[in-house]
Structure formats: C-alpha cells, structure tokens
Write a protein that holds these residues in place. Structure first.
Motif, PDB file in Angstrom:
ATOM      1  N   VAL A 270      59.702  59.763  65.538  1.00  0.00           N
ATOM      2  CA  VAL A 270      60.717  60.044  66.038  1.00  0.00           C
ATOM      3  C   VAL A 270      61.935  59.399  65.220  1.00  0.00           C
ATOM      4  CG1 VAL A 270      59.886  60.158  68.261  1.00  0.00           C
ATOM      5  CG2 VAL A 270      60.706  58.015  67.455  1.00  0.00           C
ATOM      6  N   ASP A 271      61.634  58.779  64.182  1.00  0.00           N
ATOM      7  CA  ASP A 271      62.738  57.971  63.360  1.00  0.00           C
ATOM      8  C   ASP A 271      62.749  58.397  61.870  1.00  0.00           C
ATOM      9  OD1 ASP A 271      64.798  55.768  63.942  1.00  0.00           O
ATOM     10  OD2 ASP A 271      63.682  54.895  62.115  1.00  0.00           O
ATOM     11  N   ALA A 272      62.859  57.617  61.081  1.00  0.00           N
ATOM     12  CA  ALA A 272      62.786  57.986  59.651  1.00  0.00           C
ATOM     13  C   ALA A 272      61.662  58.852  59.326  1.00  0.00           C
ATOM     14  CB  ALA A 272      62.836  56.608  58.860  1.00  0.00           C
TER      15      ALA A 272
ATOM     16  N   SER B 106      60.912  65.501  55.267  1.00  0.00           N
ATOM     17  CA  SER B 106      60.327  66.749  55.038  1.00  0.00           C
ATOM     18  C   SER B 106      59.590  66.775  53.706  1.00  0.00           C
ATOM     19  CB  SER B 106      61.519  67.712  55.189  1.00  0.00           C
ATOM     20  OG  SER B 106      60.764  69.013  54.936  1.00  0.00           O
ATOM     21  N   ILE B 107      58.337  67.041  53.498  1.00  0.00           N
ATOM     22  CA  ILE B 107      57.718  67.111  52.270  1.00  0.00           C
ATOM     23  C   ILE B 107      57.657  68.583  51.960  1.00  0.00           C
ATOM     24  CG2 ILE B 107      55.809  66.364  50.898  1.00  0.00           C
ATOM     25  CD1 ILE B 107      57.141  64.239  52.355  1.00  0.00           C
ATOM     26  N   ASP B 108      58.295  68.913  50.756  1.00  0.00           N
ATOM     27  CA  ASP B 108      58.294  70.025  50.332  1.00  0.00           C
ATOM     28  C   ASP B 108      58.691  71.350  51.066  1.00  0.00           C
ATOM     29  OD1 ASP B 108      57.923  71.963  48.057  1.00  0.00           O
ATOM     30  OD2 ASP B 108      55.532  71.972  48.363  1.00  0.00           O
ATOM     31  N   SER B 109      59.637  70.861  52.081  1.00  0.00           N
ATOM     32  CA  SER B 109      60.165  71.612  52.760  1.00  0.00           C
ATOM     33  C   SER B 109      59.211  72.034  54.113  1.00  0.00           C
ATOM     34  CB  SER B 109      60.557  73.171  52.439  1.00  0.00           C
ATOM     35  OG  SER B 109      61.316  73.137  51.155  1.00  0.00           O
ATOM     36  N   GLY B 110      58.493  71.257  54.253  1.00  0.00           N
ATOM     37  CA  GLY B 110      57.341  71.192  55.435  1.00  0.00           C
ATOM     38  C   GLY B 110      58.128  70.626  56.669  1.00  0.00           C
ATOM     39  N   ALA B 111      57.088  70.975  57.938  1.00  0.00           N
ATOM     40  CA  ALA B 111      57.756  70.624  59.082  1.00  0.00           C
ATOM     41  C   ALA B 111      57.481  69.061  59.053  1.00  0.00           C
ATOM     42  CB  ALA B 111      56.962  71.256  60.276  1.00  0.00           C
ATOM     43  N   ALA B 112      58.549  68.463  60.022  1.00  0.00           N
ATOM     44  CA  ALA B 112      58.427  66.902  60.107  1.00  0.00           C
ATOM     45  C   ALA B 112      58.760  66.595  61.407  1.00  0.00           C
ATOM     46  CB  ALA B 112      59.684  66.176  59.085  1.00  0.00           C
ATOM     47  N   VAL B 113      59.107  67.440  62.346  1.00  0.00           N
ATOM     48  CA  VAL B 113      59.496  67.116  63.628  1.00  0.00           C
ATOM     49  C   VAL B 113      58.669  67.729  64.770  1.00  0.00           C
ATOM     50  CG1 VAL B 113      61.279  66.905  65.457  1.00  0.00           C
ATOM     51  CG2 VAL B 113      61.862  66.506  63.102  1.00  0.00           C
ATOM     52  N   CYS B 114      58.223  67.146  65.766  1.00  0.00           N
ATOM     53  CA  CYS B 114      57.434  67.714  66.868  1.00  0.00           C
ATOM     54  C   CYS B 114      58.249  67.593  68.034  1.00  0.00           C
ATOM     55  CB  CYS B 114      55.852  66.798  66.965  1.00  0.00           C
ATOM     56  SG  CYS B 114      54.944  66.925  65.866  1.00  0.00           S
ATOM     57  N   ALA B 115      58.077  68.788  68.922  1.00  0.00           N
ATOM     58  CA  ALA B 115      58.652  68.887  70.162  1.00  0.00           C
ATOM     59  C   ALA B 115      58.061  67.723  71.265  1.00  0.00           C
ATOM     60  CB  ALA B 115      58.465  70.315  70.726  1.00  0.00           C
ATOM     61  N   ASP B 116      58.934  67.441  71.931  1.00  0.00           N
ATOM     62  CA  ASP B 116      58.756  66.606  73.207  1.00  0.00           C
ATOM     63  C   ASP B 116      57.975  66.997  74.018  1.00  0.00           C
ATOM     64  OD1 ASP B 116      58.681  64.088  74.731  1.00  0.00           O
ATOM     65  OD2 ASP B 116      60.651  64.219  75.310  1.00  0.00           O
ATOM     66  N   THR B 117      56.489  66.996  73.840  1.00  0.00           N
ATOM     67  CA  THR B 117      55.650  67.911  74.982  1.00  0.00           C
ATOM     68  C   THR B 117      54.756  66.722  75.391  1.00  0.00           C
ATOM     69  OG1 THR B 117      54.221  68.509  73.001  1.00  0.00           O
ATOM     70  CG2 THR B 117      56.001  70.130  73.810  1.00  0.00           C
ATOM     71  N   ASP B 118      53.721  67.261  76.066  1.00  0.00           N
ATOM     72  CA  ASP B 118      52.574  66.392  76.543  1.00  0.00           C
ATOM     73  C   ASP B 118      51.725  65.792  75.203  1.00  0.00           C
ATOM     74  OD1 ASP B 118      50.388  68.116  75.939  1.00  0.00           O
ATOM     75  OD2 ASP B 118      51.275  69.469  77.368  1.00  0.00           O
ATOM     76  N   ASP B 119      50.853  64.822  75.784  1.00  0.00           N
ATOM     77  CA  ASP B 119      50.221  64.019  74.705  1.00  0.00           C
ATOM     78  C   ASP B 119      49.239  64.877  73.845  1.00  0.00           C
ATOM     79  OD1 ASP B 119      51.496  61.769  75.395  1.00  0.00           O
ATOM     80  OD2 ASP B 119      49.826  60.969  76.830  1.00  0.00           O
ATOM     81  N   GLU B 120      48.531  65.942  74.426  1.00  0.00           N
ATOM     82  CA  GLU B 120      47.648  66.838  73.878  1.00  0.00           C
ATOM     83  C   GLU B 120      48.329  67.761  72.850  1.00  0.00           C
ATOM     84  OE1 GLU B 120      44.207  70.245  74.741  1.00  0.00           O
ATOM     85  OE2 GLU B 120      44.982  69.078  76.387  1.00  0.00           O
ATOM     86  N   ALA B 121      49.727  68.339  73.158  1.00  0.00           N
ATOM     87  CA  ALA B 121      50.433  69.122  72.173  1.00  0.00           C
ATOM     88  C   ALA B 121      51.125  68.439  71.146  1.00  0.00           C
ATOM     89  CB  ALA B 121      51.361  69.904  72.976  1.00  0.00           C
TER      90      ALA B 121
ATOM     91  N   ALA C 228      49.755  65.604  69.862  1.00  0.00           N
ATOM     92  CA  ALA C 228      48.724  64.953  68.891  1.00  0.00           C
ATOM     93  C   ALA C 228      48.345  66.273  67.888  1.00  0.00           C
ATOM     94  CB  ALA C 228      47.360  64.778  69.788  1.00  0.00           C
ATOM     95  N   ALA C 229      48.478  67.365  68.435  1.00  0.00           N
ATOM     96  CA  ALA C 229      48.008  68.858  67.644  1.00  0.00           C
ATOM     97  C   ALA C 229      49.074  68.986  66.810  1.00  0.00           C
ATOM     98  CB  ALA C 229      47.846  69.945  68.632  1.00  0.00           C
ATOM     99  N   CYS C 230      50.460  68.757  67.159  1.00  0.00           N
ATOM    100  CA  CYS C 230      51.515  68.912  66.192  1.00  0.00           C
ATOM    101  C   CYS C 230      51.421  68.048  65.147  1.00  0.00           C
ATOM    102  CB  CYS C 230      52.697  69.046  67.154  1.00  0.00           C
ATOM    103  SG  CYS C 230      54.153  69.100  65.988  1.00  0.00           S
ATOM    104  N   ALA C 231      51.223  66.641  65.518  1.00  0.00           N
ATOM    105  CA  ALA C 231      51.380  65.624  64.480  1.00  0.00           C
ATOM    106  C   ALA C 231      50.402  65.728  63.457  1.00  0.00           C
ATOM    107  CB  ALA C 231      51.185  64.262  65.311  1.00  0.00           C
ATOM    108  N   GLN C 232      49.281  66.108  63.791  1.00  0.00           N
ATOM    109  CA  GLN C 232      48.433  66.697  62.896  1.00  0.00           C
ATOM    110  C   GLN C 232      48.368  67.745  61.952  1.00  0.00           C
ATOM    111  OE1 GLN C 232      44.325  66.090  64.993  1.00  0.00           O
ATOM    112  NE2 GLN C 232      45.062  64.327  65.805  1.00  0.00           N
ATOM    113  N   ALA C 233      49.584  68.462  62.140  1.00  0.00           N
ATOM    114  CA  ALA C 233      49.691  69.529  61.393  1.00  0.00           C
ATOM    115  C   ALA C 233      50.971  69.599  60.499  1.00  0.00           C
ATOM    116  CB  ALA C 233      49.582  70.893  62.447  1.00  0.00           C
ATOM    117  N   ILE C 234      51.977  68.631  60.788  1.00  0.00           N
ATOM    118  CA  ILE C 234      53.058  68.632  60.189  1.00  0.00           C
ATOM    119  C   ILE C 234      53.022  68.442  58.487  1.00  0.00           C
ATOM    120  CG2 ILE C 234      54.419  67.761  62.191  1.00  0.00           C
ATOM    121  CD1 ILE C 234      54.470  65.090  61.143  1.00  0.00           C
ATOM    122  N   GLY C 235      53.942  68.506  57.859  1.00  0.00           N
ATOM    123  CA  GLY C 235      53.949  68.210  56.481  1.00  0.00           C
ATOM    124  C   GLY C 235      53.514  69.328  55.690  1.00  0.00           C
ATOM    125  N   THR C 236      52.735  69.317  54.603  1.00  0.00           N
ATOM    126  CA  THR C 236      52.611  70.306  53.704  1.00  0.00           C
ATOM    127  C   THR C 236      51.028  70.080  53.236  1.00  0.00           C
ATOM    128  OG1 THR C 236      53.167  71.598  51.753  1.00  0.00           O
ATOM    129  CG2 THR C 236      53.201  69.019  51.565  1.00  0.00           C
TER     130      THR C 236
END
Length: 388
Positions: free
Chosen positions: A112-114, A119-134, A136-144
C-alpha cells in the motif's frame, strides 16, 4: 543478492507447509544460498543495475519531491545450470519484530506504500482493496514473470511513481525475485515452496522530518537458582518503535541495580540498524549471576543514530530512557530457612510434649504410690491382750 532453493526445506525457514499449498519463506537480503528442487540447484541474485548490467550499488536510495516518477533498472541473474522462472515485483518493507531486521511484507499481502508505487517492466503493482482471499491471489500475481536460461541475466526497467499526496519522510520497499519449486515434506507429501530474494529501496519524500523513537511495553523478570546462595538470571525487555517519519538506527543498553543503589551491571546490546517508520522491534537484555535481592531496578537507555545510506547525514534525536522493577524473591533460601525453622519448631514442640508427658507420668505415679500407701496403712485395735 543470491539464493538457492531445494526440496529439503531448511528447518525454521518454511512458514507454512501443506499438501499442494504455497509456503512463503522469509525474505533474503544477503548473498546467502538457499536450496532448490531435488536433483538440481537454483541460485540467483537481484541487484541495482543499469541497462548494461549491475552498476555496483547495493541498494536503491532516492530523495525526491511528491509527484516524482523515478526510472531505474534492476538486474536478475540465474547462476544455475538449468532454466528458472522468476516473478519480479515490488513489496512494502517492514521491521522484523523479533530481530529488528529489514524485511518485506508476506507474499500474500498487498503493498500500500512504496511497494505499490513500484512497477517492474510495466507490470501491475497495486491490488484492489478486497477480502483476504482475493488480496492474497492478487499479491501473488503482481509484477512481471521472466524465464532465464542457465548463466543468463535480465536487466529490467522499473518505475516508482510517487503520489502527489505522499507523506514527507522515509518510505521503504524492496524489489523481489521469487522462485517456486516443489518439495517433499516429512510425510512424503508434495508441497510448493516459494523463496524470495530482493534488494532494498529507500525513498525519502521532501517535507518536514520528525525523527522519533519510543520505548513501549517494558517488562522484567527474575529466574532464581536452586542453589540457595547462588545467583539467578534477570531479564528486561521492551519494544522499540519508530513513531516518526525518518528511519533510524539505535543502540540500546540496560543498567541493573538492587536496593540502595547496589550496582549489578550494565549490558550494551547490539545496534538496531535502519528501523523504518512504523516499525517495531522487541529488545531483550539478560543479566546472569544476579543475587535475589527482593527488588531489582532496571534503567533502560536507547541512543538513536542516523541510519545508513543517504540518511547518514541526518541529525539523530536525543537519547530516550525508561525504567522497570522486578521482584527477585530468594525462594530457595526462604525454603531452606523454612525447613530450618520447621525443624527448630518441631524440636521445641517435641521437647515440650515430652516434658508434659513426663510430668503427667510423675503425677500419675505419685497418685498410685499414695493410693497404695493408703490401702496398706495399719490401723490400731481395741482388743486387749488376755491376762495370765
């Protein structure tokens, strides 16, 4: 930095292990190997870079205004004899509570901060503010995601987009290259293991600086010895929190005294390096061979210092202190004294009981003698002797 991963998961490194579940391991920031899947080894590094490869920097350190966009490069190298696929992304930094070490949030947490600004090589860096399960799934897919052949390297561009409303002071994050492998646990079940290696990002935003350290939650205790005349172990603990907006280093110490100011020693603890804003670490001091003096008084002192890197020119705040008191009851000695006192009381009681019984026996004997004397007493008779 380098790391290796292997099927034999090192003890204490696996955070969660379950059949066909992701196990997230502690973030590595030194060039320490970690083992990979059985029959092979995967070793890799993450370093600050230029478009032409690593440039000798050990970390990213920036000082910018709000709204600035930073462009830079990071290098990921595969030193293995086999191809390997890595996920490269940014993650917020924090402080390990137990060790005070710089570390990153878990692989299933969204930045949520730095980290979210990176963003690495234009990859996603931010996850939506959703429930814990969503999340976790987003956090494990961000980046490149990149696949590197044996002995190859990728120099990746990245950007840090600082928001216009970014708070002044220090923000910390890391760029991570994670590698997933399959391991076998103690029951023979297959598990997925994720090992992360990263390099630090220190980011200072222009504005008022407020360097503050706080001592919180002081605790103390005493573990006595079984030896009634031996010393025990006194322990003092507290939380050191960075409640300002500047990362700081600090050297804590503790002085122990007994009643009437009896000096029992001073312990200077290892320095805590680069405590990030919002970070908290637990500090513990031990004193061995302390006599049980009923009460022990601990005076705590923390001397702040400027952090490393670009922050080394900062002016550190004044030293801070706190105190705490612990009971040091000499239970072993009291137990011995209680046994001695009990033995004395029992001896006195037994002697008094014996005296009472002897007195009672003498009274009874006297009464028996008197009774016998009365029963055998000869009385005078009225019969006169016959005359001759």
């Amino acid at each position: 930095m380098t790391a290796r991963t292997a099927a034999a998961v090192p003890h204490g490194r696996l955070v969660m292990i379950a059949a066909l579940a992701l196990a997230t391991l502690a973030m590595t920031f030194a060039q320490t190997p970690a083992h990979a899947e059985e029959g092979s080894e995967v070793t890799w590094s993450v370093q600050p870079s230029s478009p032409d490869g690593p440039d000798g920097r050990t970390e990213f350190d920036y000082h910018v205004a709000p709204g600035t966009t930073i462009s830079d490069w990071v290098s990921v190298s595969n030193f293995s004899a086999q191809p390997a696929t890595f996920r490269v992304h940014g993650a917020d930094a924090t402080t390990d509570y137990d060790t005070g070490a710089f570390t990153l949030i878990g692989a299933d947490e969204a930045s949520v901060d730095a980290g979210a600004w990176t963003s690495i090589d234009s990859g996603a860096a931010v996850c939506a503010d959703t429930d814990d399960e969503a999340e976790a799934a987003c956090a494990q897919a961000i980046g490149t995601e990149i696949t590197l052949q044996p002995g190859s390297r990728a120099d990746l561009p990245f950007t840090i987009t600082v928001p216009q409303d970014a708070t002044p002071g220090d923000h910390a994050a890391g760029i991570v290259a994670s590698f997933r492998s399959t391991a076998v646990d103690g029951t023979g079940s297959a598990v997925n293991v994720s090992q992360r290696v990263g390099t630090r990002i220190y980011l200072r935003i222009d504005g008022p600086l407020n360097p503050v350290l706080d001592i919180r939650g002081t605790v103390s205790g005493y573990d006595g010895s079984w030896n009634p005349i031996g010393g025990g172990i006194a322990r003092v603990g507290f939380d050191l929190a960075n409640s300002g907006n500047v990362r700081l280093s600090a050297t804590p110490s503790a002085r122990l005294t007994g009643p009437f100011g009896i000096d029992l020693g001073t312990v200077t603890l290892p320095s805590i390096k680069n405590l990030v804003p919002g970070g908290t670490t637990h500090v513990t001091a031990e004193f061995a061979g302390v006599p049980p003096l009923i009460l022990l008084f601990a005076d705590l002192t923390v001397v702040p210092a400027a952090a490393e890197g670009a922050a080394s020119a900062d002016v550190a705040p004044a030293p801070i202190g706190a105190s705490t008191v612990a009971w040091a009851i000499p239970w072993s000695l009291l137990g011995v004294l209680a046994v001695i006192a009990g033995a004395i009381w029992a001896s006195v009681w037994w002697r008094r009981r014996a005296q009472r019984r002897l007195t009672a026996d003498l009274v009874e004997y006297t009464e028996q003698v008197l009774a016998l004397a009365r029963s055998t007493q000869i009385h005078p008779t009225n019969e006169s002797e016959p005359m001759r």
